[in-house]
Scaffold this motif. Structure first.
Motif, PDB file in Angstrom:
ATOM      1  N   LEU A  60      -5.242  -2.672  24.565  1.00 49.35           N
ATOM      2  CA  LEU A  60      -5.081  -2.587  23.115  1.00 49.35           C
ATOM      3  C   LEU A  60      -4.032  -3.566  22.601  1.00 49.35           C
ATOM      4  N   ASP A  61      -4.342  -4.207  21.484  1.00 53.31           N
ATOM      5  CA  ASP A  61      -3.323  -4.950  20.755  1.00 53.31           C
ATOM      6  C   ASP A  61      -2.492  -3.909  20.019  1.00 53.31           C
ATOM      7  N   VAL A  62      -1.224  -4.173  19.854  1.00 55.23           N
ATOM      8  CA  VAL A  62      -0.328  -3.184  19.264  1.00 55.23           C
ATOM      9  C   VAL A  62       0.356  -3.747  18.028  1.00 55.23           C
ATOM     10  N   ALA A  63       0.233  -3.009  16.922  1.00 47.77           N
ATOM     11  CA  ALA A  63       0.967  -3.333  15.702  1.00 47.77           C
ATOM     12  C   ALA A  63       2.244  -2.507  15.701  1.00 47.77           C
ATOM     13  N   GLU A  64       3.312  -3.084  15.179  1.00 46.70           N
ATOM     14  CA  GLU A  64       4.599  -2.397  15.161  1.00 46.70           C
ATOM     15  C   GLU A  64       5.077  -2.248  13.723  1.00 46.70           C
ATOM     16  N   TYR A  65       5.598  -1.054  13.412  1.00 43.46           N
ATOM     17  CA  TYR A  65       6.044  -0.757  12.054  1.00 43.46           C
ATOM     18  C   TYR A  65       7.435  -0.126  12.079  1.00 43.46           C
ATOM     19  N   ALA A  66       8.272  -0.591  11.164  1.00 46.27           N
ATOM     20  CA  ALA A  66       9.593   0.025  10.993  1.00 46.27           C
ATOM     21  C   ALA A  66       9.404   1.372  10.314  1.00 46.27           C
ATOM     22  N   ALA A  67      10.320   2.288  10.574  1.00 44.23           N
ATOM     23  CA  ALA A  67      10.247   3.620   9.968  1.00 44.23           C
ATOM     24  C   ALA A  67      10.204   3.526   8.445  1.00 44.23           C
ATOM     25  N   SER A  68      10.965   2.607   7.873  1.00 48.11           N
ATOM     26  CA  SER A  68      10.980   2.472   6.419  1.00 48.11           C
ATOM     27  C   SER A  68       9.631   1.995   5.884  1.00 48.11           C
ATOM     28  N   GLN A  69       8.919   1.164   6.649  1.00 48.10           N
ATOM     29  CA  GLN A  69       7.577   0.719   6.257  1.00 48.10           C
ATOM     30  C   GLN A  69       6.615   1.899   6.209  1.00 48.10           C
ATOM     31  N   VAL A  70       6.699   2.753   7.212  1.00 47.66           N
ATOM     32  CA  VAL A  70       5.822   3.921   7.303  1.00 47.66           C
ATOM     33  C   VAL A  70       6.105   4.861   6.133  1.00 47.66           C
ATOM     34  N   LYS A  71       7.377   5.116   5.885  1.00 47.78           N
ATOM     35  CA  LYS A  71       7.760   5.993   4.772  1.00 47.78           C
ATOM     36  C   LYS A  71       7.285   5.426   3.446  1.00 47.78           C
ATOM     37  N   GLN A  72       7.450   4.129   3.261  1.00 48.55           N
ATOM     38  CA  GLN A  72       7.014   3.466   2.024  1.00 48.55           C
ATOM     39  C   GLN A  72       5.504   3.579   1.845  1.00 48.55           C
ATOM     40  N   ALA A  73       4.776   3.339   2.918  1.00 45.72           N
ATOM     41  CA  ALA A  73       3.312   3.355   2.848  1.00 45.72           C
ATOM     42  C   ALA A  73       2.772   4.738   2.498  1.00 45.72           C
ATOM     43  N   LEU A  74       3.407   5.786   3.017  1.00 42.52           N
ATOM     44  CA  LEU A  74       2.871   7.128   2.807  1.00 42.52           C
ATOM     45  C   LEU A  74       3.432   7.841   1.590  1.00 42.52           C
TER      46      LEU A  74
END
Length: 171
Positions: free
Chosen positions: A97-111
């Motif tokens: 699998l290719d893996v995308a990485e996200y900062a916690a702040s990105q995840v919080k912002q997106a949701l």
């Protein structure tokens, strides 16, 4: 339909969540956490690798996303977390699998619309987006949030690529 696994790494509890995503809609496949037994760090890391490997073999996701390490004041904690994350990355790579990485702040912002949202706010949005009720381990909801962020981000990337392709074909 794209199957995405999200991973929230931890040395004691590694959250995982697998969703299927298509055209802006997501459906929960499975979520939970790998809780390591008492033991040495190498023993706990091996358990994470083995259990994550079994999940990947059983559910065969198409894409993977993982949370980036947040380095805080406790360097020792960050190092152990980095080791758990490294083991998860190796298991994902071993599954091809290719893996995308996200900062916690990105995840919080997106949701939630706020990069400073509390964990319970993120968990609430995960439940709303996946039409889930009842209790959910915070590690599992964090992993699902990562998977949902990836689904949202990949959808935006696909739209941008489509528009860019249309513009090129008109030239």
């Amino acid at each position: 339909m794209t199957r995405i696994i999200g991973i929230d790494p931890g040395s004691r509890h590694t959250g995982y969540g697998i969703i299927e995503s298509e055209r802006g809609r997501a459906r929960l496949i499975v979520a939970g956490r790998i809780s390591t037994a008492a033991g040495t760090v190498p023993q706990r890391l091996l358990q994470i690798q083995q259990e994550l490997g079994a999940l990947l073999a059983e559910f065969t996701p198409d894409e993977a996303a993982i949370e980036e390490v947040f380095v805080n004041k406790n360097v020792q904690t960050a190092l152990v977390l980095g080791q758990a994350r490294g083991v998860a990355l190796c298991a994902l790579a071993q599954a091809g699998l290719d893996v995308a990485e996200y900062a916690a702040s990105q995840v919080k912002q997106a949701l939630t619309g706020s990069g400073r949202a509390e964990k319970l706010q993120v968990q609430h949005m995960v439940k709303v987006l996946l039409n889930q009720q009842g209790r959910m381990a915070i590690d599992a909801s964090d992993a699902l949030a990562i998977a949902l962020t990836h689904a949202q981000t990949r959808g935006v990337r696909a739209s941008v690529a489509s528009v860019a392709g249309l513009r090129r074909s008109r030239r």
